[in-house]
Design a protein around this motif. Structure first.
Motif, PDB file in Angstrom:
ATOM      1  N   PRO A 149       0.788  -1.246   0.000  1.00 52.80           N
ATOM      2  CA  PRO A 149       0.000   0.000   0.000  1.00 52.80           C
ATOM      3  C   PRO A 149       0.811   1.282   0.000  1.00 52.80           C
ATOM      4  O   PRO A 149       0.539   2.195  -0.796  1.00 52.80           O
ATOM      5  CB  PRO A 149      -0.860  -0.140   1.267  1.00 52.80           C
ATOM      6  N   TRP A 150       1.843   1.402   0.846  1.00 51.48           N
ATOM      7  CA  TRP A 150       2.567   2.676   0.895  1.00 51.48           C
ATOM      8  C   TRP A 150       3.315   2.936  -0.401  1.00 51.48           C
ATOM      9  O   TRP A 150       3.448   4.100  -0.823  1.00 51.48           O
ATOM     10  CB  TRP A 150       3.511   2.735   2.095  1.00 51.48           C
ATOM     11  N   ALA A 152       2.335   1.896  -3.446  1.00 51.03           N
ATOM     12  CA  ALA A 152       1.328   2.311  -4.426  1.00 51.03           C
ATOM     13  C   ALA A 152       0.955   3.771  -4.236  1.00 51.03           C
ATOM     14  O   ALA A 152       0.827   4.536  -5.214  1.00 51.03           O
ATOM     15  CB  ALA A 152       0.095   1.424  -4.307  1.00 51.03           C
ATOM     16  N   GLU A 153       0.798   4.188  -2.984  1.00 54.27           N
ATOM     17  CA  GLU A 153       0.443   5.585  -2.711  1.00 54.27           C
ATOM     18  C   GLU A 153       1.569   6.525  -3.135  1.00 54.27           C
ATOM     19  O   GLU A 153       1.324   7.586  -3.729  1.00 54.27           O
ATOM     20  CB  GLU A 153       0.146   5.749  -1.220  1.00 54.27           C
ATOM     21  N   ALA A 154       2.815   6.136  -2.854  1.00 52.13           N
ATOM     22  CA  ALA A 154       3.952   6.968  -3.266  1.00 52.13           C
ATOM     23  C   ALA A 154       4.051   7.050  -4.782  1.00 52.13           C
ATOM     24  O   ALA A 154       4.359   8.111  -5.341  1.00 52.13           O
ATOM     25  CB  ALA A 154       5.245   6.404  -2.679  1.00 52.13           C
ATOM     26  N   THR A 156       1.591   6.852  -6.923  1.00 53.50           N
ATOM     27  CA  THR A 156       0.527   7.732  -7.399  1.00 53.50           C
ATOM     28  C   THR A 156       0.904   9.201  -7.214  1.00 53.50           C
ATOM     29  O   THR A 156       0.690  10.029  -8.102  1.00 53.50           O
ATOM     30  CB  THR A 156      -0.780   7.426  -6.652  1.00 53.50           C
ATOM     31  N   ARG A 157       1.495   9.515  -6.062  1.00 53.55           N
ATOM     32  CA  ARG A 157       1.933  10.907  -5.842  1.00 53.55           C
ATOM     33  C   ARG A 157       2.985  11.315  -6.865  1.00 53.55           C
ATOM     34  O   ARG A 157       2.956  12.428  -7.411  1.00 53.55           O
ATOM     35  CB  ARG A 157       2.497  11.061  -4.422  1.00 53.55           C
ATOM     36  N   ARG A 160       1.443  11.839 -10.377  1.00 58.02           N
ATOM     37  CA  ARG A 160       0.671  13.087 -10.447  1.00 58.02           C
ATOM     38  C   ARG A 160       1.584  14.304 -10.469  1.00 58.02           C
ATOM     39  O   ARG A 160       1.344  15.261 -11.209  1.00 58.02           O
ATOM     40  CB  ARG A 160      -0.300  13.155  -9.278  1.00 58.02           C
ATOM     41  N   LYS A 170       1.009   1.853 -13.168  1.00 58.02           N
ATOM     42  CA  LYS A 170       0.691   0.694 -12.344  1.00 58.02           C
ATOM     43  C   LYS A 170       0.686  -0.620 -13.136  1.00 58.02           C
ATOM     44  O   LYS A 170       0.587  -1.691 -12.558  1.00 58.02           O
ATOM     45  CB  LYS A 170      -0.678   0.880 -11.687  1.00 58.02           C
ATOM     46  N   GLU A 228       7.580  14.640   0.032  1.00 65.23           N
ATOM     47  CA  GLU A 228       7.560  13.180   0.160  1.00 65.23           C
ATOM     48  C   GLU A 228       8.160  12.737   1.491  1.00 65.23           C
ATOM     49  O   GLU A 228       7.703  11.761   2.092  1.00 65.23           O
ATOM     50  CB  GLU A 228       8.305  12.544  -1.016  1.00 65.23           C
ATOM     51  N   HIS A 231       5.377  12.735   3.980  1.00 63.74           N
ATOM     52  CA  HIS A 231       4.482  11.586   3.805  1.00 63.74           C
ATOM     53  C   HIS A 231       5.101  10.324   4.402  1.00 63.74           C
ATOM     54  O   HIS A 231       4.440   9.556   5.109  1.00 63.74           O
ATOM     55  CB  HIS A 231       4.201  11.359   2.320  1.00 63.74           C
ATOM     56  N   SER A 235       4.545   7.105   7.737  1.00 60.25           N
ATOM     57  CA  SER A 235       4.534   5.645   7.618  1.00 60.25           C
ATOM     58  C   SER A 235       5.720   5.010   8.326  1.00 60.25           C
ATOM     59  O   SER A 235       5.618   3.880   8.822  1.00 60.25           O
ATOM     60  CB  SER A 235       4.560   5.237   6.132  1.00 60.25           C
TER      61      SER A 235
END
Length: 256
Positions: A149-150, A152-154, A156-157, A160, A170, A228, A231, A235
């Motif tokens: 999860p972390w 994937a989130e990174a 995406t950031r 973007r 992905k 980053e 963020h 975590s």
């Protein structure tokens, strides 16, 4: 800002070679086991050309397995860093589209994080030219494990921030098609998962050594890495990041 060309991105590593050498991830022993299995021969005693060798991360691992390695690297900055790290390894300047190697001269050609900088219409014939009968071409990439999860989130950031296609970033399974768009080679594929724990500063320095960062403005890159950090500290409050990678490996054998 105009998007950098592929050539510009490929050359960008030369100014950051020391950063690349100090922070980029290596590869797990299981990867080299898989290379031997799919190539159908041990690395010990094999004549290997490591193309796009960069600072020598893969070269060092191949030598440790007993391979006789010659490195091929086009960039001056990366080549200089390679020579500092591996002064006893033969290094020739060149790239995969015009290999500075004799025909039928190697048992194995390796491209660690490098094949995507070639033009397969040129690099595949060159690979087949320099491989001995029954030799093998091995390509691999360290890919962020997007089911974590972390990560994937990174991802995406990052997509973007740099205006990339989030869903395209992905996708999996694209290397085989992109590596050989004409379908000239019969690639076998393996995926090898591994992880490493690194200080947050090292994680961010690794990110900053990628071409998408190196070819952006220093201001935008710095802003992204600062944000980053915040963020990731949520975590990993102890400041140690556990990265997980899937090494995407493709191996094709030449005709015997």
């Amino acid at each position: 800002m105009t998007a950098p060309t592929r050539s510009t991105r490929a050359r960008s590593f030369n100014a950051a070679a020391a950063q690349y050498a100090a922070n980029r991830p290596s590869y797990p022993p299981a990867l080299l086991d898989a290379v031997e299995d799919l190539a159908g021969r041990p690395l010990r005693g094999a004549r290997v050309a490591d193309v796009g060798a960069g600072t020598g991360i893969a070269t060092g691992l191949l030598r440790a397995r007993g391979a006789e390695v010659v490195a091929v690297e086009p960039g001056a900055g990366m080549a200089a860093e390679f020579r500092r790290a591996h002064p006893g390894v033969p290094l020739v300047r060149g790239d995969g589209d015009r290999l500075p190697l004799a025909s039928a001269s190697v048992d194995l050609l390796t491209y660690a994080q490098a094949w995507h900088w070639t033009d397969p219409a040129r690099s595949i014939p060159e690979a087949l030219r320099v491989l001995r009968p029954g030799g093998a071409l091995a390509l691999w990439w360290n890919m962020a494990a997007l089911d974590v999860p972390w990560i994937a989130e990174a991802g995406t950031r990052q997509a973007r921030h740099f205006g990339l296609d989030v869903e395209a970033e992905k996708k999996r399974g694209t290397h085989a098609a992109a590596a050989d768009p004409e379908g000239l080679l019969d690639f076998a594929r393996r995926s090898v998962r591994w992880s490493r724990r690194v200080p947050l500063d090292m994680y961010l320095a690794n990110l900053g050594s990628h071409s998408v960062f190196l070819t952006d403005t220093p201001q935008r890159t710095s802003a992204y890495l600062t944000e980053e950090r915040g963020h990731l500290l949520r975590s990993f409050p102890d400041g140690v990041v556990e990265e997980t990678y899937d090494v995407d490996l493709l191996v094709a054998r030449a005709a015997a």
